[in-house]
Design an enzyme around this catalytic site. Sequence first.
Site, short mmCIF file in Angstrom:
data_model
loop_
_atom_site.label_atom_id
_atom_site.label_comp_id
_atom_site.label_asym_id
_atom_site.label_seq_id
_atom_site.Cartn_x
_atom_site.Cartn_y
_atom_site.Cartn_z
N ASP A 176 0.88 -1.16 0.00
CA ASP A 176 0.00 0.00 0.00
C ASP A 176 0.92 1.21 0.00
O ASP A 176 2.13 1.09 0.25
CB ASP A 176 -0.89 -0.03 1.24
N ASP B 121 -0.04 5.08 1.06
CA ASP B 121 -0.21 6.06 2.13
C ASP B 121 -0.16 5.38 3.49
O ASP B 121 -0.92 4.47 3.77
CB ASP B 121 -1.53 6.81 1.94
#
Length: 221
Positions: free
Chosen positions: A11, A13
């Site tokens: 991922d 953020d």
Amino acid sequence: MKLSCRGVLFDVDGVLVDSTAAGETAWRQWATEYGLDPDVVLQGVHGRRSAETVRLHLPLVLHGPALRRINTIKICDAISTSPVPGARDLLSSLAANWGVVTSASPGLLAARFAAAGLPPPPVTITGDDVTRGKPDPEGYLRGATGLGLPVSECVIFEDSPVGVAAGLAARPAEVVGVGLRAPAAVAVRDLRGIRWTGNGLRLPHRLRRSADEPRARRRSP
């Protein structure tokens, strides 16, 4: 701690870049512009595609312009994005066997990676590339396909509850939570000290979290 794998999916953020403050500021501005309660809007934004958040709070007639507006605000605020500690070193230890699976748009992803000084991912799956966002595993399954690997031979790094749920649903070799609040059996505070060994990842043992560690001890001070 050694995790055997042939590929790594991240991922973005909260995992590779620290964009929490910028993202929340952007959503607060957007909510205020549309007459919404910023605190209510912020409750469900982490790990969710912007389009899904917009649909939750506004009528259909406003979806298009409202989505364009939040994307514009986020990209303008991306300059304040910084890398998560250890991200640059970890990515430099990987070859072409890694990719990102993010709910962000392509433009926002590029802006945040540039601001953080991170190399372009060999494989990129954004929110625009999937029909179902997290916690659905579609993004991670597509990411593994992009690497030319079965997802069972990949390790996934996530930070949010919906992201961890998406990772687990994909059935990878392991889901590693980033941040002390990540609801994963194995979690790290950040990415410092994690390295690619050629046939997997080595995590500093001191950063490993036991699955049965009391939840209260997992929270940040």
